[in-house]
Design a protein around this motif. Structure first.
Motif, PDB file in Angstrom:
ATOM      1  N   ASP A   1      44.980  55.411  29.104  1.00  0.00           N
ATOM      2  CA  ASP A   1      45.895  54.456  28.461  1.00  0.00           C
ATOM      3  C   ASP A   1      45.894  53.102  29.164  1.00  0.00           C
ATOM      4  O   ASP A   1      46.941  52.462  29.338  1.00  0.00           O
ATOM      5  N   GLY A   2      44.711  52.660  29.595  1.00  0.00           N
ATOM      6  CA  GLY A   2      44.620  51.350  30.218  1.00  0.00           C
ATOM      7  C   GLY A   2      45.207  51.290  31.610  1.00  0.00           C
ATOM      8  O   GLY A   2      45.492  50.187  32.114  1.00  0.00           O
ATOM      9  N   ARG A   3      45.390  52.437  32.257  1.00  0.00           N
ATOM     10  CA  ARG A   3      45.955  52.472  33.597  1.00  0.00           C
ATOM     11  C   ARG A   3      45.044  53.277  34.524  1.00  0.00           C
ATOM     12  O   ARG A   3      44.475  54.294  34.120  1.00  0.00           O
ATOM     13  N   LEU A   4      44.918  52.829  35.747  1.00  0.00           N
ATOM     14  CA  LEU A   4      44.104  53.478  36.777  1.00  0.00           C
ATOM     15  C   LEU A   4      45.023  54.082  37.828  1.00  0.00           C
ATOM     16  O   LEU A   4      45.883  53.384  38.379  1.00  0.00           O
ATOM     17  N   THR A   5      44.846  55.376  38.074  1.00  0.00           N
ATOM     18  CA  THR A   5      45.658  56.069  39.065  1.00  0.00           C
ATOM     19  C   THR A   5      44.828  56.278  40.323  1.00  0.00           C
ATOM     20  O   THR A   5      43.722  56.840  40.256  1.00  0.00           O
ATOM     21  N   LEU A   6      45.336  55.844  41.451  1.00  0.00           N
ATOM     22  CA  LEU A   6      44.685  55.979  42.750  1.00  0.00           C
ATOM     23  C   LEU A   6      45.492  56.908  43.635  1.00  0.00           C
ATOM     24  O   LEU A   6      46.731  56.900  43.593  1.00  0.00           O
ATOM     25  N   LYS A   7      44.768  57.685  44.452  1.00  0.00           N
ATOM     26  CA  LYS A   7      45.415  58.523  45.458  1.00  0.00           C
ATOM     27  C   LYS A   7      45.330  57.791  46.791  1.00  0.00           C
ATOM     28  O   LYS A   7      44.268  57.711  47.410  1.00  0.00           O
ATOM     29  N   THR A   8      46.429  57.253  47.251  1.00  0.00           N
ATOM     30  CA  THR A   8      46.473  56.486  48.489  1.00  0.00           C
ATOM     31  C   THR A   8      47.093  57.311  49.599  1.00  0.00           C
ATOM     32  O   THR A   8      47.495  58.464  49.395  1.00  0.00           O
ATOM     33  N   SER A   9      47.183  56.709  50.761  1.00  0.00           N
ATOM     34  CA  SER A   9      47.770  57.404  51.912  1.00  0.00           C
ATOM     35  C   SER A   9      49.262  57.634  51.741  1.00  0.00           C
ATOM     36  O   SER A   9      49.847  58.487  52.406  1.00  0.00           O
ATOM     37  N   THR A  10      49.896  56.888  50.855  1.00  0.00           N
ATOM     38  CA  THR A  10      51.333  57.043  50.624  1.00  0.00           C
ATOM     39  C   THR A  10      51.649  57.794  49.340  1.00  0.00           C
ATOM     40  O   THR A  10      52.815  57.978  48.998  1.00  0.00           O
ATOM     41  N   GLY A  11      50.620  58.222  48.608  1.00  0.00           N
ATOM     42  CA  GLY A  11      50.829  58.932  47.362  1.00  0.00           C
ATOM     43  C   GLY A  11      50.037  58.300  46.238  1.00  0.00           C
ATOM     44  O   GLY A  11      49.210  57.413  46.450  1.00  0.00           O
ATOM     45  N   GLU A  12      50.269  58.768  45.021  1.00  0.00           N
ATOM     46  CA  GLU A  12      49.560  58.244  43.866  1.00  0.00           C
ATOM     47  C   GLU A  12      50.179  56.924  43.403  1.00  0.00           C
ATOM     48  O   GLU A  12      51.412  56.785  43.364  1.00  0.00           O
ATOM     49  N   VAL A  13      49.305  55.991  43.079  1.00  0.00           N
ATOM     50  CA  VAL A  13      49.717  54.681  42.608  1.00  0.00           C
ATOM     51  C   VAL A  13      48.995  54.407  41.295  1.00  0.00           C
ATOM     52  O   VAL A  13      47.780  54.617  41.196  1.00  0.00           O
ATOM     53  N   THR A  14      49.735  53.935  40.291  1.00  0.00           N
ATOM     54  CA  THR A  14      49.161  53.614  38.987  1.00  0.00           C
ATOM     55  C   THR A  14      49.160  52.103  38.809  1.00  0.00           C
ATOM     56  O   THR A  14      50.179  51.442  39.020  1.00  0.00           O
ATOM     57  N   VAL A  15      47.984  51.578  38.456  1.00  0.00           N
ATOM     58  CA  VAL A  15      47.806  50.146  38.291  1.00  0.00           C
ATOM     59  C   VAL A  15      47.345  49.879  36.870  1.00  0.00           C
ATOM     60  O   VAL A  15      46.463  50.583  36.351  1.00  0.00           O
ATOM     61  N   SER A  16      47.917  48.878  36.243  1.00  0.00           N
ATOM     62  CA  SER A  16      47.481  48.484  34.907  1.00  0.00           C
ATOM     63  C   SER A  16      46.165  47.728  35.017  1.00  0.00           C
ATOM     64  O   SER A  16      46.026  46.804  35.829  1.00  0.00           O
ATOM     65  N   LEU A  17      45.195  48.141  34.211  1.00  0.00           N
ATOM     66  CA  LEU A  17      43.884  47.494  34.259  1.00  0.00           C
ATOM     67  C   LEU A  17      43.959  46.038  33.800  1.00  0.00           C
ATOM     68  O   LEU A  17      43.112  45.223  34.170  1.00  0.00           O
ATOM     69  N   ALA A  18      44.978  45.704  33.034  1.00  0.00           N
ATOM     70  CA  ALA A  18      45.113  44.315  32.596  1.00  0.00           C
ATOM     71  C   ALA A  18      45.499  43.399  33.744  1.00  0.00           C
ATOM     72  O   ALA A  18      45.250  42.189  33.689  1.00  0.00           O
ATOM     73  N   ASP A  19      46.104  43.961  34.810  1.00  0.00           N
ATOM     74  CA  ASP A  19      46.523  43.165  35.954  1.00  0.00           C
ATOM     75  C   ASP A  19      45.454  43.070  37.040  1.00  0.00           C
ATOM     76  O   ASP A  19      45.645  42.364  38.029  1.00  0.00           O
ATOM     77  N   VAL A  20      44.344  43.803  36.889  1.00  0.00           N
ATOM     78  CA  VAL A  20      43.311  43.837  37.919  1.00  0.00           C
ATOM     79  C   VAL A  20      42.502  42.540  37.868  1.00  0.00           C
ATOM     80  O   VAL A  20      41.990  42.144  36.818  1.00  0.00           O
ATOM     81  N   VAL A  21      42.400  41.909  39.044  1.00  0.00           N
ATOM     82  CA  VAL A  21      41.586  40.690  39.160  1.00  0.00           C
ATOM     83  C   VAL A  21      40.350  40.923  40.023  1.00  0.00           C
ATOM     84  O   VAL A  21      39.461  40.070  40.071  1.00  0.00           O
ATOM     85  N   GLY A  22      40.299  42.040  40.712  1.00  0.00           N
ATOM     86  CA  GLY A  22      39.144  42.370  41.544  1.00  0.00           C
ATOM     87  C   GLY A  22      39.063  43.862  41.767  1.00  0.00           C
ATOM     88  O   GLY A  22      40.089  44.542  41.883  1.00  0.00           O
ATOM     89  N   LEU A  23      37.834  44.394  41.792  1.00  0.00           N
ATOM     90  CA  LEU A  23      37.634  45.838  41.940  1.00  0.00           C
ATOM     91  C   LEU A  23      36.334  46.067  42.693  1.00  0.00           C
ATOM     92  O   LEU A  23      35.305  45.468  42.364  1.00  0.00           O
ATOM     93  N   GLY A  24      36.368  46.924  43.719  1.00  0.00           N
ATOM     94  CA  GLY A  24      35.168  47.208  44.503  1.00  0.00           C
ATOM     95  C   GLY A  24      35.284  48.528  45.239  1.00  0.00           C
ATOM     96  O   GLY A  24      36.380  49.039  45.477  1.00  0.00           O
ATOM     97  N   ALA A  25      34.120  49.094  45.552  1.00  0.00           N
ATOM     98  CA  ALA A  25      34.070  50.362  46.288  1.00  0.00           C
ATOM     99  C   ALA A  25      33.933  50.087  47.775  1.00  0.00           C
ATOM    100  O   ALA A  25      33.151  49.221  48.195  1.00  0.00           O
TER     101      ALA A  25
END
Length: 230
Positions: free
Chosen positions: A183-207
């Motif tokens: 649904d246009g959202r990216l869920t990440l598993k971080t050190s503090t828990g899961e975080v959901t980011v809207s892909l429309a707000d992403v200005v940069g992405l890298g591995a």
């Protein structure tokens, strides 16, 4: 003119001496076939052990060595190479002990000296076969140890950590392992828990291999305290 040393006959041989001499002659005459038979038995037994180890190595476990964290993948390769080399040397030594070297044997011409020479050659061949058998057993055990080490490292070695995604938005940075995209959202598993980011707000992405230390974006550099007046 001085006389040389005189040789006199010794005491007559007793029945016990004759039995001991006959026993020693029989042992020398049949020692090489006994060693060959023992080498066959050792070869069959070690082959059964090696087949069992191969079956043990085929038990379901981790099969992709590339998933191991460095340097465990290289250690598995080195252990397998050592196992292959030791197994090859062991097979050659066991074949040497069981069947002898591929060479011709001179035939006796009927004299006592030639017959004694053949007996001496048989004894030397027996010693060489025993030495080859011992080396074959030792190298087989080394091959088994290297194979078990490789399997153990494959099963229990640490897994290579997955790549992280560094997601940059206009307000903050997020870093972690991707879990799902829906649904246009990216869920990440971080050190503090899961975080959901809207892909429309992403200005940069890298591995990245490792996530950077958390820090607020746009934070001002700390200002040095003013000098203390005396």
């Amino acid at each position: 003119m001085t006389a040389g040393p005189r040789v006199t006959p010794g005491p007559a041989a007793t029945p016990a001496d004759r039995r001991a001499a006959r026993r020693a002659q029989d042992l020398l005459a049949h020692e090489l076939p006994r060693v060959r038979e023992a080498a066959h038995a050792w070869r069959n037994g070690l082959a059964g052990l090696f087949v069992g180890l191969l079956g043990f190595g085929l038990v379901k476990g981790r099969t992709d060595v590339s998933k191991l964290a460095p340097p465990y993948g290289a250690l598995v390769g080195a252990a397998l190479l050592l196992s292959l080399l030791c197994g090859t040397v062991a097979v050659l030594h066991l074949l040497r002990a069981a069947h002898g070297a591929p060479r011709t044997v001179p035939l006796a011409t009927g004299t006592g000296a030639d017959a004694a020479l053949l007996h001496a050659q048989d004894h030397l061949e027996t010693l060489r076969s025993v030495r080859a058998l011992r080396l074959g057993v030792a190298h087989t055990l080394l091959c088994a140890a290297a194979l078990v080490t490789a399997v153990a490292l494959t099963w229990y070695g640490p897994v290579r950590e997955a790549l992280r995604l560094l997601v940059r938005t206009a307000t903050a940075d997020f870093c972690g392992q991707p879990v799902r995209v829906a649904d246009g959202r990216l869920t990440l598993k971080t050190s503090t828990g899961e975080v959901t980011v809207s892909l429309a707000d992403v200005v940069g992405l890298g591995a990245v291999d490792t996530c950077p230390a958390p820090a607020a974006r746009g934070a001002e550099k700390p200002v040095a305290p003013p000098p203390r007046l005396s």
